[in-house]
Motif scaffolding. Structure first.
Motif, PDB file in Angstrom:
ATOM      1  N   SER A   3       0.880  -1.139  -0.129  1.00  0.00           N
ATOM      2  CA  SER A   3       0.236   0.051  -0.016  1.00  0.00           C
ATOM      3  C   SER A   3       0.744   1.320   0.023  1.00  0.00           C
ATOM      4  N   GLU A   4       1.696   1.269   0.671  1.00  0.00           N
ATOM      5  CA  GLU A   4       3.015   2.459   0.850  1.00  0.00           C
ATOM      6  C   GLU A   4       3.482   2.373  -0.622  1.00  0.00           C
ATOM      7  N   VAL A  53      -2.846   4.361  -2.730  1.00  0.00           N
ATOM      8  CA  VAL A  53      -4.208   4.899  -3.542  1.00  0.00           C
ATOM      9  C   VAL A  53      -5.298   3.750  -3.140  1.00  0.00           C
ATOM     10  N   ASP A  54      -5.151   2.633  -2.458  1.00  0.00           N
ATOM     11  CA  ASP A  54      -5.956   1.712  -1.970  1.00  0.00           C
ATOM     12  C   ASP A  54      -5.459   1.023  -1.001  1.00  0.00           C
ATOM     13  N   LEU A  83       5.858   5.396 -11.215  1.00  0.00           N
ATOM     14  CA  LEU A  83       4.434   4.642 -11.255  1.00  0.00           C
ATOM     15  C   LEU A  83       3.730   5.129 -12.446  1.00  0.00           C
ATOM     16  N   ASP A  84       3.863   6.726 -12.394  1.00  0.00           N
ATOM     17  CA  ASP A  84       3.110   7.538 -13.447  1.00  0.00           C
ATOM     18  C   ASP A  84       3.683   7.064 -14.792  1.00  0.00           C
ATOM     19  N   LEU A  85       4.871   6.768 -15.050  1.00  0.00           N
ATOM     20  CA  LEU A  85       5.424   6.629 -16.240  1.00  0.00           C
ATOM     21  C   LEU A  85       5.246   5.173 -16.664  1.00  0.00           C
TER      22      LEU A  85
END
Length: 481
Positions: free
Chosen positions: A69-70, A75-76, A252-254
């Motif tokens: 999660s970290e 996000v969840d 994570l975004d990329l």
């Protein structure tokens, strides 16, 4: 497939492998560095499952899910770690070497484990059972944070040279598998470790990021280095562990759009899709239209013709005229003219072709102002590049087009070069509204433009390597890269 002793040498010398590069390959395979690499990899072979069991035993059943999660930036909160996730090659090393229970947020009951990473605890409890080489390696994992690395040189099956995009440090890395699947200018997110002078990849992203992804990385780099400058820290000594959350967020975004393409909006960092506008005007006189377009009044509106070609009949009557119209911007050097459009005059019509919608609107107004009542706007014909070049394989008469035809290749090359000459002086969102020519004036902007040109070099515009290479060469020459 492995090269046989009597096979032609892969280097292209024409000699047999045994008489050419085999000896060098054997020497490399038996070098001290390679022997150290094999020893480390042998000791690490069962380390991930062994370490995962250790985490569960020492920190509790819920610790891995808490760390997951970290890792995903919360996000969840109810998400559970799935061993099938493509992020596992990054997550597991991060869990072992970087994660530790937060005293205020964790479900780990033993307070003695708070702020203690699993690798620290493992070394404390298992040190007597570990070899000196393994101890040195794991201590290096604790000392090296994650970062983004650009591949600057690659020897497939042997290793590569990596540049840490945040600190600027260079690393010679021995790595057999990953070095076979990356290209120069690819970017990987990962972690390095060093033992007995040998640098290895402890963690690496499941996908290599393309060159254009360096642009958002450069933005983070600027923030990190500004912070270091303000505190008097040399860039090579930056503690990237302090930026762990920002680094993971960007990773994570990329990577997610590449790993989960169904959710990808496919943002194009270079520019929008090429869209060709053909502005068609009916004109009263070809001769008068040409005279007005050459007139000083046209220059006063910021335009002038260049590379003019005209054809006349035996009586001197104009039959055909073609020329590029150049943007007369004083900020643009004369030796690097920027064609706004191409104009044709023929058969009672003036046709202007331009690549960008905003230029089309401006151009239509300029032509109307110059030609006045002697011309009447008829149509703005819009096509994609594929449509304009009949990439579907049919010409106007329905006959098959050979895309390898030299005339077609020349047409494609000419059009794309004109497009990218215009691109050089187009404001791009990826450059915060600056043009590539403006951005190269400062070091950070120059790195961004270099990344965009690398993207153009890498991305086959129409699957035509010779055309693509000539475009990239033109861009590098005109931008001084």
């Amino acid at each position: 497939m492995k090269t046989g002793r009597n096979d032609p040498c892969p280097c292209g010398s024409g000699k047999k492998y045994k008489h050419c590069c085999l000896a060098a390959a054997d020497a490399f395979a038996n070098s001290p560095a390679q022997m150290t690499w094999r020893r480390i990899r042998s000791e690490l072979e069962d380390f991930p499952p062994r370490m995962l069991r250790f985490v569960v035993e020492q920190y509790g059943l819920d610790a891995v899910d808490e760390a997951w999660s970290e890792f995903e930036l919360w996000v969840d909160d109810d998400a559970s770690y799935d061993p099938r996730t493509p992020h596992a090659p990054v997550f597991l090393p991060w869990l072992f070497h970087r994660w530790s229970p937060d005293p205020d947020e964790t479900g780990v009951a033993d307070s003695a484990l708070h702020r203690v990473t699993p690798t620290q605890l493992f070394l404390a409890k298992q040190r007597r059972k570990l070899s000196p080489l393994m101890i040195e390696y794991l201590q290096s994992c604790l000392a090296h944070p994650f970062s983004f690395f650009e591949v600057t040189h690659c020897e497939p099956g042997q290793g590569f040279t990596l540049c840490n995009l945040l600190t600027g440090q260079m690393h010679e890395v021995l790595e057999r598998t990953a070095s076979q699947s990356v290209q120069v200018h690819d970017v990987i997110f990962g972690q390095l470790a060093v033992a007995q002078g040998v640098t290895l990849l402890e963690a690496t992203s499941p996908v290599a990021l393309p060159p254009e992804d360096k642009l958002p990385i450069f933005e983070l780099t600027a923030r990190v280095r500004t912070n270091a400058d303000n505190t008097g820290i040399d860039h090579a000594d930056i503690d990237l562990g302090m930026w762990d959350i920002e680094l993971r967020e960007l990773y994570l975004d990329l990577s997610d759009p590449m790993l989960y393409p169904e959710h990808d909006d496919m943002l194009n960092f270079v520019d929008d899709d090429i869209e060709i506008h053909r502005l068609i005007f009916d004109i009263d006189s070809e001769e008068k239209a040409l005279e007005l377009l050459r007139h000083p009044d046209a220059r006063a509106l910021g335009m002038c013709p260049r590379d003019e070609l005209t054809e006349r009949d035996g009586e001197g009557t104009l039959q055909y005229a073609r020329f590029d119209w150049q943007d007369m911007d004083d900020a643009i050097p004369a030796e690097l003219p920027t064609p706004l459009c191409t104009l044709w005059i023929e058969d009672g019509q003036l046709i202007a072709e331009v690549d960008f919608p905003e230029d089309a609107d401006e151009l239509r107004q300029i032509i109307s102002d110059i030609l006045g009542a002697s011309a009447r706007f008829v149509l703005d014909e819009v096509q994609t590049l594929d449509q304009a070049l009949a990439i579907d394989g049919q010409d106007a008469d329905g006959e098959k087009i050979d895309i390898n035809d030299p005339e077609i290749l020349a047409l494609v090359s000419s059009h794309l070069k004109e497009h990218y000459r215009t691109w050089i002086d187009s404001a791009l969102p990826a450059l915060n509204g600056r043009t590539p020519r403006q951005a190269i004036a400062d070091p950070g902007g120059r790195d961004q433009v270099e990344a965009l040109v690398q993207h153009i070099e890498r991305s086959s515009v129409l699957g035509m390597p010779e055309v693509d290479a000539s475009i990239a060469s033109m861009l590098r020459q005109e931008l001084g890269l």
